[in-house]
Design a protein around this motif. Sequence first.
Motif, PDB file in Angstrom:
ATOM      1  N   HIS A   1      85.848  46.083 -12.965  1.00  0.00           N
ATOM      2  CA  HIS A   1      85.462  44.876 -13.472  1.00  0.00           C
ATOM      3  C   HIS A   1      85.036  43.925 -11.816  1.00  0.00           C
ATOM      4  O   HIS A   1      85.999  44.033 -11.085  1.00  0.00           O
ATOM      5  CB  HIS A   1      86.466  44.153 -13.923  1.00  0.00           C
ATOM      6  N   ASN A   2      84.137  43.244 -11.713  1.00  0.00           N
ATOM      7  CA  ASN A   2      83.624  42.645 -10.508  1.00  0.00           C
ATOM      8  C   ASN A   2      83.599  43.718  -9.344  1.00  0.00           C
ATOM      9  O   ASN A   2      84.622  43.229  -8.511  1.00  0.00           O
ATOM     10  CB  ASN A   2      84.511  41.422 -10.235  1.00  0.00           C
ATOM     11  N   ALA A   3      83.039  44.655  -9.577  1.00  0.00           N
ATOM     12  CA  ALA A   3      83.228  45.623  -8.402  1.00  0.00           C
ATOM     13  C   ALA A   3      82.871  45.441  -7.168  1.00  0.00           C
ATOM     14  O   ALA A   3      83.335  45.964  -6.196  1.00  0.00           O
ATOM     15  CB  ALA A   3      82.428  46.993  -8.912  1.00  0.00           C
ATOM     16  N   MET A   4      81.915  44.365  -7.056  1.00  0.00           N
ATOM     17  CA  MET A   4      81.499  43.912  -5.677  1.00  0.00           C
ATOM     18  C   MET A   4      82.634  43.142  -5.034  1.00  0.00           C
ATOM     19  O   MET A   4      82.358  42.944  -3.805  1.00  0.00           O
ATOM     20  CB  MET A   4      80.331  43.295  -5.753  1.00  0.00           C
ATOM     21  N   ALA A   5      83.305  42.547  -5.757  1.00  0.00           N
ATOM     22  CA  ALA A   5      84.276  41.759  -5.016  1.00  0.00           C
ATOM     23  C   ALA A   5      85.422  42.496  -4.672  1.00  0.00           C
ATOM     24  O   ALA A   5      86.603  42.515  -5.237  1.00  0.00           O
ATOM     25  CB  ALA A   5      84.878  40.551  -6.304  1.00  0.00           C
ATOM     26  N   ASN A   6      85.380  42.945  -3.591  1.00  0.00           N
ATOM     27  CA  ASN A   6      86.521  43.787  -2.885  1.00  0.00           C
ATOM     28  C   ASN A   6      86.922  43.436  -1.489  1.00  0.00           C
ATOM     29  O   ASN A   6      86.365  42.722  -0.955  1.00  0.00           O
ATOM     30  CB  ASN A   6      86.064  45.315  -2.791  1.00  0.00           C
ATOM     31  N   SER A   7      88.266  43.727  -1.292  1.00  0.00           N
ATOM     32  CA  SER A   7      88.969  43.233   0.021  1.00  0.00           C
ATOM     33  C   SER A   7      88.287  43.960   1.000  1.00  0.00           C
ATOM     34  O   SER A   7      88.251  43.512   2.216  1.00  0.00           O
ATOM     35  CB  SER A   7      90.428  43.360  -0.253  1.00  0.00           C
ATOM     36  N   GLU A   8      87.841  45.231   0.895  1.00  0.00           N
ATOM     37  CA  GLU A   8      87.231  45.821   2.103  1.00  0.00           C
ATOM     38  C   GLU A   8      86.157  45.099   2.795  1.00  0.00           C
ATOM     39  O   GLU A   8      85.538  45.208   3.946  1.00  0.00           O
ATOM     40  CB  GLU A   8      86.740  47.294   1.771  1.00  0.00           C
ATOM     41  N   ASP A   9      85.084  44.485   1.685  1.00  0.00           N
ATOM     42  CA  ASP A   9      84.020  43.768   2.015  1.00  0.00           C
ATOM     43  C   ASP A   9      84.365  42.061   2.364  1.00  0.00           C
ATOM     44  O   ASP A   9      83.317  41.427   2.443  1.00  0.00           O
ATOM     45  CB  ASP A   9      83.089  43.786   1.064  1.00  0.00           C
ATOM     46  N   ARG A  10      85.886  41.873   2.347  1.00  0.00           N
ATOM     47  CA  ARG A  10      86.219  40.611   2.725  1.00  0.00           C
ATOM     48  C   ARG A  10      85.834  39.646   1.918  1.00  0.00           C
ATOM     49  O   ARG A  10      85.760  38.335   2.255  1.00  0.00           O
ATOM     50  CB  ARG A  10      85.699  40.328   4.153  1.00  0.00           C
ATOM     51  N   PHE A  11      85.849  39.685   0.606  1.00  0.00           N
ATOM     52  CA  PHE A  11      85.842  38.614  -0.503  1.00  0.00           C
ATOM     53  C   PHE A  11      86.977  38.101  -0.663  1.00  0.00           C
ATOM     54  O   PHE A  11      88.229  38.689  -0.433  1.00  0.00           O
ATOM     55  CB  PHE A  11      85.500  39.355  -1.820  1.00  0.00           C
ATOM     56  N   LEU A  12      87.083  36.888  -0.808  1.00  0.00           N
ATOM     57  CA  LEU A  12      88.156  36.131  -1.242  1.00  0.00           C
ATOM     58  C   LEU A  12      88.361  36.329  -2.770  1.00  0.00           C
ATOM     59  O   LEU A  12      87.337  35.853  -3.567  1.00  0.00           O
ATOM     60  CB  LEU A  12      88.173  34.558  -0.829  1.00  0.00           C
ATOM     61  N   GLY A  13      89.766  36.281  -3.247  1.00  0.00           N
ATOM     62  CA  GLY A  13      90.050  36.383  -4.610  1.00  0.00           C
ATOM     63  C   GLY A  13      89.080  37.816  -5.209  1.00  0.00           C
ATOM     64  O   GLY A  13      88.537  37.770  -6.131  1.00  0.00           O
ATOM     65  N   PRO A  14      89.476  39.036  -4.442  1.00  0.00           N
ATOM     66  CA  PRO A  14      89.041  39.999  -4.962  1.00  0.00           C
ATOM     67  C   PRO A  14      89.501  40.766  -6.195  1.00  0.00           C
ATOM     68  O   PRO A  14      90.757  40.500  -6.586  1.00  0.00           O
ATOM     69  CB  PRO A  14      89.155  40.998  -3.725  1.00  0.00           C
ATOM     70  N   SER A  15      88.457  41.442  -6.748  1.00  0.00           N
ATOM     71  CA  SER A  15      89.196  42.193  -8.035  1.00  0.00           C
ATOM     72  C   SER A  15      89.232  43.564  -7.773  1.00  0.00           C
ATOM     73  O   SER A  15      89.990  44.415  -8.714  1.00  0.00           O
ATOM     74  CB  SER A  15      88.034  42.118  -8.928  1.00  0.00           C
ATOM     75  N   GLN A  16      88.857  44.101  -6.745  1.00  0.00           N
ATOM     76  CA  GLN A  16      89.114  45.477  -6.149  1.00  0.00           C
ATOM     77  C   GLN A  16      89.475  45.508  -4.796  1.00  0.00           C
ATOM     78  O   GLN A  16      89.314  44.495  -3.976  1.00  0.00           O
ATOM     79  CB  GLN A  16      87.788  46.279  -6.489  1.00  0.00           C
ATOM     80  N   ASP A  17      89.990  46.710  -4.397  1.00  0.00           N
ATOM     81  CA  ASP A  17      90.063  47.016  -2.967  1.00  0.00           C
ATOM     82  C   ASP A  17      88.990  47.783  -2.254  1.00  0.00           C
ATOM     83  O   ASP A  17      88.550  47.347  -1.375  1.00  0.00           O
ATOM     84  CB  ASP A  17      91.471  47.482  -2.753  1.00  0.00           C
ATOM     85  N   PRO A  18      88.687  48.778  -2.704  1.00  0.00           N
ATOM     86  CA  PRO A  18      87.711  49.648  -2.029  1.00  0.00           C
ATOM     87  C   PRO A  18      86.255  48.978  -2.093  1.00  0.00           C
ATOM     88  O   PRO A  18      85.874  48.205  -3.117  1.00  0.00           O
ATOM     89  CB  PRO A  18      87.873  51.053  -2.822  1.00  0.00           C
ATOM     90  N   THR A  19      85.360  49.434  -1.206  1.00  0.00           N
ATOM     91  CA  THR A  19      84.203  49.145  -1.407  1.00  0.00           C
ATOM     92  C   THR A  19      83.301  49.885  -2.475  1.00  0.00           C
ATOM     93  O   THR A  19      84.009  50.558  -3.100  1.00  0.00           O
ATOM     94  CB  THR A  19      83.062  49.715   0.095  1.00  0.00           C
ATOM     95  N   LEU A  20      82.158  49.503  -3.024  1.00  0.00           N
ATOM     96  CA  LEU A  20      81.412  50.008  -3.975  1.00  0.00           C
ATOM     97  C   LEU A  20      81.381  51.755  -3.771  1.00  0.00           C
ATOM     98  O   LEU A  20      81.667  52.487  -4.821  1.00  0.00           O
ATOM     99  CB  LEU A  20      79.952  49.645  -4.172  1.00  0.00           C
ATOM    100  N   VAL A  21      80.881  52.139  -2.677  1.00  0.00           N
ATOM    101  CA  VAL A  21      81.052  53.491  -2.379  1.00  0.00           C
ATOM    102  C   VAL A  21      82.452  54.014  -2.607  1.00  0.00           C
ATOM    103  O   VAL A  21      82.490  55.357  -3.090  1.00  0.00           O
ATOM    104  CB  VAL A  21      80.186  53.643  -1.215  1.00  0.00           C
ATOM    105  N   HIS A  22      83.426  53.670  -1.860  1.00  0.00           N
ATOM    106  CA  HIS A  22      84.704  54.044  -1.867  1.00  0.00           C
ATOM    107  C   HIS A  22      84.891  54.292  -3.420  1.00  0.00           C
ATOM    108  O   HIS A  22      85.857  55.011  -3.698  1.00  0.00           O
ATOM    109  CB  HIS A  22      85.440  53.296  -1.057  1.00  0.00           C
ATOM    110  N   GLN A  23      84.816  53.121  -4.260  1.00  0.00           N
ATOM    111  CA  GLN A  23      85.028  53.198  -5.655  1.00  0.00           C
ATOM    112  C   GLN A  23      84.664  54.481  -6.302  1.00  0.00           C
ATOM    113  O   GLN A  23      85.129  55.313  -6.936  1.00  0.00           O
ATOM    114  CB  GLN A  23      84.557  52.011  -6.443  1.00  0.00           C
TER     115      GLN A  23
END
Length: 763
Positions: free
Chosen positions: A485-507
């Motif tokens: 869910h909200n795959a683009m919103a990840n902490s590796e790409d420095r999103f605030l309020g991330p839903s994931q940790d890895p980047t899209l490719v890492h996912q």
Amino acid sequence: MGGETDEHEPVARRGAGPVADPGRSGGGRPPVTRRWRTGRGRLAYLALVLVVMLGSVPLVIILTASRTVLNPAFYSQSLNRADAYDRLYTEVLPDPAVGALLAGLPIDSSLITANLRTVLPPATVEAMTDEQITRVVDYLRGNADDIELAVDLAPIFDNVSGLANRYIAGELGSGTTYRVTSVAAFTQDVLAAINDVAAGRPPTSLPAIELTAQDTDRVLPLVLDRVDRDTRIRLEPQLRALLRAGDVAGALALLGPQLFQGDEQATARLRQALHGSTLDLGVRLSDLRDQPAITAIDRLHDLTHLLVWLSVGLVLLVVAALVGIVVLAGRQGVSRARAGAGAVVAAGVGLLGAGVALRLALPNPLRPLAGPHSPLPAGASAVLVDFSRQAYRTVESDYLRVVGWTLVAGLVVGGLSLLVSLSARWSATGRRRRLATALALAVPVMVSVTWTAFPGAAAESRRLCESSPSLCDRRYDQVTYLATHNAMANSEDRFLGPSQDPTLVHQLDLGVRTLLVDVHHWTPAEQVATYLATLPPTTRAALEPLTRGAVSQRPGVWLCHDVCQLGALDFAAALGQVRGWMTRNPTEVVTLIIQDDEVPASEIAGAVATAGLTAMVATPPEDPHGRWPTLGTMVDSGRRLVVFTEQQDLPGTFLRGFYRYATDTPFDAKQPADLVGCPRNRGTAGADLLLMNNWITAAAPSRHAALTANAADALWKRAQRCRTEQDRAPTYIAVDFSTIGSAQAAVDRLNGLSTHAGFGTGR
């Protein structure tokens, strides 16, 4: 007398050859002596062997300690082997006790834990951990009297400000420019822009003029007037080049972080809540000295400054004893090689016994942390205990490696010596027989080694689909896929309020095969204000400073969630990364489900073409209930990317409306009890595809909630409810924080690839 002979003279029988010299043997070789000539010699040998054993044990212990507990790399490697840095975000932060620890802060704790990986990335954690490792090693080396575990939180505060700087500076390059006619007007407008940046308001437009070298020298001191002398010296060459090239936005982006230091008020509140920038963990080595292992560490601490000289002395002692054994064996008529080898083997046996005794006497001091009475949160306890296991395993393997090589060296030398001795007694026929035996043994060994080294030459190639041969014959709609869910919103790409940790490719690397993403045009200022108004006051206060640049616009299509100023990825560039991953993984099928509230389908299709994915996209059946191809067919054809949009539909193309083919479950669950049933939310009843939305909706995506929601047994039970209520298993299981819990185990079980792995636990 006559035929009599002296009784001491040897008698030669008639017809016999000459009497053999007792000091010689046939062929002129010395006889093989197998026994010590005197009991005193045997006792001397045993005494020297004992010296070798007693000297080897402390020597090997010292060498092992130098390679492990006295080496900072030992701790870093043990942490990496325990996956400690990743588990901080997947096990420690989701722990309910951590939420309770943060409950007193003025910001919602779920917001902190969700964003902590963004403001405290693994690299910063590793640097902070290295500081603790340095303290431990300094103590063990005798450079400190105690180990006090405390964490300097200054890097966290720096990252908070750095994150604000990132969004402020990022806005500078997206505004418009206007021409000015004089250097004075240019200077005045640039200084006004600097004031905006210092206040956290990136300007909507910037002045432009062609500056000469003399003009640049006039403007530069005024631009640098707001920073200190050291910063002026450091930035002046770069700023001069940027202004000379007319890149005002680049100059302000370089200068901005020096002027705007983030939300200092929020940082000050955080410092106050934590009583400064140093977090005392309340653990000191002196508090654990009742543990046998800690007592041993204390002894090592006391002896560290003597270790070098002690090691040299032990080496000399062992070498002297071995030399004495060789000399004594020569005098006693015993094989020198076998005597020395026997001493080495005895030392190896002694080392093995000492290692077993030490292991029993020095249990893992951190193991009690795994019990129910641990003073730490369960997630933190598990990480620490696994780290200590890895550390103990490393020490043991290093020690046993020395023991093993000692035994091997002694046995090989002794065996070769015995073989040489025996070969002297064998006839030529015996040597030929031995050669034939060796060949008979070598041939099957060589065949076995070749088979092991080159299994592909003999093994039958397997056809794989989604990394499994059993899925190739299943249709696309007969397989279950893990979705984010909200795959683009990840902490590796420095999103605030991330839903994931890895980047899209890492996912995708970690097994995700369906990406739920949102596409937007850049968020306008009024929409930012509307979004902030919906948030709780404390959350709004934390996020507002990072959205002050919302007045600008960026062209194109972006992957954002709610507000692009809080995190964004260029859509076409992100699709290009997906294409690269699919090229590297030619047997995998990937699905995109795009929330497209405001972006036309033509722009989405254009981004797919720009990313080079046109030859990879699959066209769904025209009839929503039509027959989907098998995964094997999709892999063979190369058409392995399925692209759905939520709002739009282009018949006859690859871009089809998701809810023509699928239904989904509600996505507004407030608590875990809401993730039990499988009611239909959107889409037509009886659709062939089913999206099971399985996350908790809160002020921010919750790591703690993911620990429960992503448990394999809970997902499995809910999927069975879907079989009952919607007459089919989920096609996609969408989760937040896919690296927390065991969602992949549930997906594997639904696909018939696993029956038990990961079940019965939420981790």
